[in-house]
Enzyme design. Structure first.
Site, PDB file in Angstrom:
ATOM      1  N   ASP A 301     -11.205   6.647  46.666  1.00  0.00           N
ATOM      2  CA  ASP A 301     -12.584   6.181  46.668  1.00  0.00           C
ATOM      3  C   ASP A 301     -13.366   7.022  47.673  1.00  0.00           C
ATOM      4  OD1 ASP A 301     -14.765   4.598  46.123  1.00  0.00           O
ATOM      5  OD2 ASP A 301     -14.251   3.107  47.635  1.00  0.00           O
ATOM      6  N   ASP A 573     -10.365  -1.044  47.917  1.00  0.00           N
ATOM      7  CA  ASP A 573     -10.624  -2.044  48.953  1.00  0.00           C
ATOM      8  C   ASP A 573     -11.217  -3.333  48.405  1.00  0.00           C
ATOM      9  OD1 ASP A 573     -13.102  -1.161  48.246  1.00  0.00           O
ATOM     10  OD2 ASP A 573     -13.680  -0.438  50.229  1.00  0.00           O
TER      11      ASP A 573
END
Length: 847
Positions: A301, A573
């Site tokens: 990410d 996350d």
């Protein structure tokens, strides 16, 4: 009832001491007696007892007592190893315990969930696992997944009310919104505690390497016991000495039994995970440690992994009015841009936790201070959250002096433009402004406002008549260590791809700053949705940047990489990242900013959210697998001469050369060498420039067995020749035995040094980074000197004290054995690539 500031630290300590920790019953630690019972059941212990009994039957009381004394040595070694493993696993369990955000003494702090007590005020946010039973005090769009308790998969909305207590139960998951609650039950008294029987212990996965090792140990044990029985029977029939035959058979069984393999495997994997935890990387799954060295694709990410996740408002734009904090930071905000920031602030949660919202709140407090554009007295009426179908959120407000509702919206520029139903010309102009910001790596949000006169409010944001106000550009700078970490991955043959929800231009700008090859066009979520699986797999070979992705599309990408045969590691996350984390071979969650559900779905947790930690984890994974292979080469090589010297003299009609006491002495070298020396061996300097190993690379493959067998067979031939010659020259069986045993012990030390590096000569390895090799060598030489130099001990080993000339000859033959070991390493190294990490694949192409 405690106030909203929570308990004081003193109150919390008192209640924790009174009620105990907020934890489910855990499995008890193994006691000394339990460990002793486990040792008694081990084959090596049974063989020792049987040998001791035979010595008593033969009338050799001293030998029997010495062997039985060795039982306590074996028990001590096993106890120390088991306790060391348990302590490392307990440390991992402590690190992996859930965290809770609480208010104590008016301060917000994050504490281990096990330290929660009744009366604590807990703050909940999307993605959190509820740590205890809570009575909700306040809520904002709160929805909980209670499927763990009820089996119902549909999230349940919760709204705190004054009339009746509304509870959030321990173990449930916050899927939307947030809130605050006061702890009313902890541990076994919570809802989760009532079903704790099924959660009392965490099962350790049986890994492919563990399965392979158990199969090898089982097969070798069966063959070894069959050979031992055959030798005992042959000895008894041919010589008529049945007790001597049983002793020879038991000695052979002790020589063959590879009991150290399972010990070293457990220690290597558990201590590998423990070493990772010291580098702020928590290994929740031991197979992750095993697979790290095989990773070929790393999906990362952008926000918080490649960047610092500390955003700041960089630009504001409305029409031709433009503010840039780098250029205009000392100047007041132009009046034309007040409305953009005002409504961006109204569309943001007042108690923000998201980095973008925190940045907007900070910019509003700084740039709109002492103006009429801050509305602390306005009341929130309704909240339209962000959703996969609409990448924008709206908040409905009412001021004290007006009946009309004011609606503020912010989100992806294209979504906000769509809410405003703008004509094509305005859309094109705004798209140009967005592209200009995104090209500089700035994340862009659109801002709009609307007014709604009378209730009821519509069900959808689209039903408001929005007016487009402008753009907010936020910057999240790249982490300083990211370019070098990505370069390390690429040098190791690991392909790094970026998956993000950002605008394509923003994603490409950050990718280039990070060192990713962004020459190929990025793939958007919309383009991804239009491809079938075959077309997607073809695009994966050239595309490095994936942007504007939905969580389900991240999952599809992970599955597509796996279908190509890649070993995939994935970072995430959020709540919606959990499916992709689970689908990846190695899921990597952020420990500091990641949600609890992401951490639960992951195999690794980065405690400091640092991308460089991923490189550290890969390095440790390669180190664990490489050192396991070194230990196995040593184990194969060291057992061959021991087995041969136990078997061949008996078959040739010579007196027994090795007896149980000699095997035990050698085990005192073999076990620590495997479990301590090779486990502590540092990573070789060029290991991170080699391509990843195959995922199916076996520990006991042909290269490993060939290396070990060639080493061991050469030493066996040398020792048998030495024994045959020494019997004639010294005219003493005991002198010949002492000389052969001395060379065997010193050759075993040579095997340790030869196999610490499977490609370089031993004299270039040295002791740097591994003090255990020098310690074991010194202790072994000291013990050998005691065995040879102390007469009562020599008699127990059936030795005649050697003369200085005999010792000098033994030293010379040891050097000859070391030359053989180096010759094997050189010859095998010429035929194939290094075998330290298993057969490797070519590095994937870098486009």
């Amino acid at each position: 009832m405690d106030d909203i500031d929570g308990l004081s630290p003193a109150q919390a300590r008192q209640r924790l001491a009174r009620d105990g920790p907020n934890a489910l019953p855990a499995s008890q630690r193994r006691s000394v007696l339990r460990l002793a019972r486990e040792v008694v059941a081990e084959p090596m212990f049974l063989l020792l007892v049987a040998c001791g009994a035979l010595y008593l039957a033969l009338g050799d009381r001293q030998e029997a007592l010495m062997l039985l004394g060795f039982v306590f040595v074996v028990m001590s070694i096993t106890f120390v190893q088991q306790r060391r493993t348990e302590r490392s696993l307990e440390t991992l369990r402590d690190l992996s315990s859930p965290q809770a955000l609480v208010r104590r003494g008016g301060q917000t702090q994050r504490i281990p969930a096990r330290e929660l007590v009744r009366g604590d005020v807990v703050l909940l946010a999307e993605g959190d696992r509820v740590p205890a039973d809570l009575q909700l005090i306040s809520t904002a769009n709160l929805a909980l997944d209670e499927s763990l308790l009820t089996g119902e998969s549909v999230p349940v909305r919760k709204q705190a009310g004054a009339d009746a207590a509304v509870l959030a139960y321990a173990g449930t998951l916050v899927t939307q919104g947030g809130g605050q609650g006061r702890v009313v039950a902890t541990g076994v008294h919570s809802a989760l505690g009532r079903i704790s029987q099924s959660l009392q212990s965490i099962a350790i996965d049986i890994t492919p390497i563990q399965r392979e090792t158990r199969r090898v140990v089982r097969n070798v044990t069966v063959v070894g016991l069959a050979l031992a029985v055959a030798l005992a029977l042959a000895h008894g029939f041919l010589r008529g000495d049945w007790l001597g035959g049983m002793l020879a058979g038991l000695t052979l069984a002790m020589a063959i039994l590879p009991e150290e393999l399972l010990v070293i495997l457990t220690l290597f994997l558990s201590l590998g995970a423990w070493r990772l935890s010291r580098q702020k990387v928590l290994a929740r799954s031991i197979p992750a440690v095993e697979l790290l060295g095989a990773t070929t694709v790393l999906c990362v990410d952008k926000t918080g992994t490649l960047t610092t996740n500390r955003m700041a408002v960089r630009r504001l734009q409305s029409g031709s009015a433009l503010y840039d904090s780098l250029r205009d930071g000392a100047e007041p905000l132009p009046e034309a841009l007040h409305g953009v920031l005002e409504y961006a602030l109204l569309a943001t949660h007042r108690h923000a936790s998201d980095p973008m919202e925190v940045a907007i709140v900070g910019a509003g407090a700084r740039l709109l201070a002492r103006t009429e554009h801050l509305h602390a007295d306005w009341s929130l009426v309704e909240d339209y959250p962000l959703s996969p179908a609409m990448l924008a959120m709206s908040r409905v407000w009412q001021s004290p002096d007006q009946r009309a509702y004011v609606i503020a919206a912010k989100g992806a520029p294209e979504a906000v433009v769509d809410l405003c139903h703008l004509p094509a010309a305005d859309r094109a102009r705004i798209a140009q402004q967005v592209a200009a910001m995104a090209a500089d790596g700035i994340r862009v949000l659109g801002v709009a406002r609307a007014v709604f006169a009378t209730p009821p409010l519509p069900a959808s944001q689209h039903d408001f008549d929005f007016v487009f106000l402008g753009l907010v550009g936020l910057e999240d700078p790249l982490r300083p260590d990211v370019p070098s970490a990505i370069a390390s991955c690429q040098a190791a043959g690991i392909r790094v791809v970026m998956m993000t929800g950002d605008h394509p231009a923003t994603a490409v700008a950050i990718a280039r700053q990070a060192g990713l090859d962004a020459n190929a066009p990025p793939m958007t979520g919309q383009a991804l949705a239009s491809l079938d699986d075959a077309a997607l797999r073809e695009r994966l070979s050239v595309t490095q940047v994936f942007c504007r992705l939905q969580p389900a599309q991240k999952l599809r990408l992970v599955q597509a990489f796996r279908a190509r045969g890649d070993i995939v590691a994935m970072t995430g996350d959020g709540v919606n990242d959990a499916p992709a984390l689970k689908a990846a071979h190695i899921g990597i969650a952020m420990g500091a900013r990641g949600t609890e559900v992401a951490r639960e779905a992951a195999d690794l947790v980065l405690m400091n959210d640092d991308f460089a930690s991923i490189v550290t984890a890969v390095r440790h994974g390669r180190r664990v697998f490489a050192n396991l292979r070194k230990a196995i080469v040593f184990g194969v090589a060291v057992h061959v001469p021991i087995v041969g010297l136990s078997l061949v003299p008996v078959l040739l009609g010579w007196p027994m050369l090795l007896m149980p006491v000699h095997i035990l002495f050698l085990q005192l070298i073999i076990d620590p060498a495997c479990a301590i020396v090779f486990e502590a061996e540092p990573l070789e300097t060029d290991a991170m420039t080699e391509p990843p190993r195959r995922a199916g690379a076996r520990l006991f493959d042909r290269a490993i067995l060939t290396h070990g067998l060639w080493q061991g067979c050469g030493l066996l031939v040398l020792l048998l020749a030495l024994y045959a010659g020494a019997r004639v020259v010294a005219n003493s069986e005991d002198m010949a035995r002492a000389m052969v045993f001395t060379v065997l012990v010193l050759a075993n030390l040579g095997l340790i040094y030869a196999n610490r590096n499977l490609t370089r000569p031993s004299w270039r390895t040295g002791d740097a980074g591994n003090r255990y090799a020098a310690w074991i060598s010194a202790v072994t030489v000291l013990l050998l000197a005691c065995v040879l130099g102390i007469s009562p001990v020599s008699r127990l080993f059936a030795f005649e004290q050697p003369t200085p000339w005999i010792l000098l000859a033994a030293a010379g033959l040891t050097v000859l054995g070391l030359l053989w070991l180096e010759a094997v390493k050189w010859a095998l190294g010429r035929k194939s690539r290094p075998i330290r990490c298993g057969a490797s694949r070519p590095a994937p192409p870098r486009h």
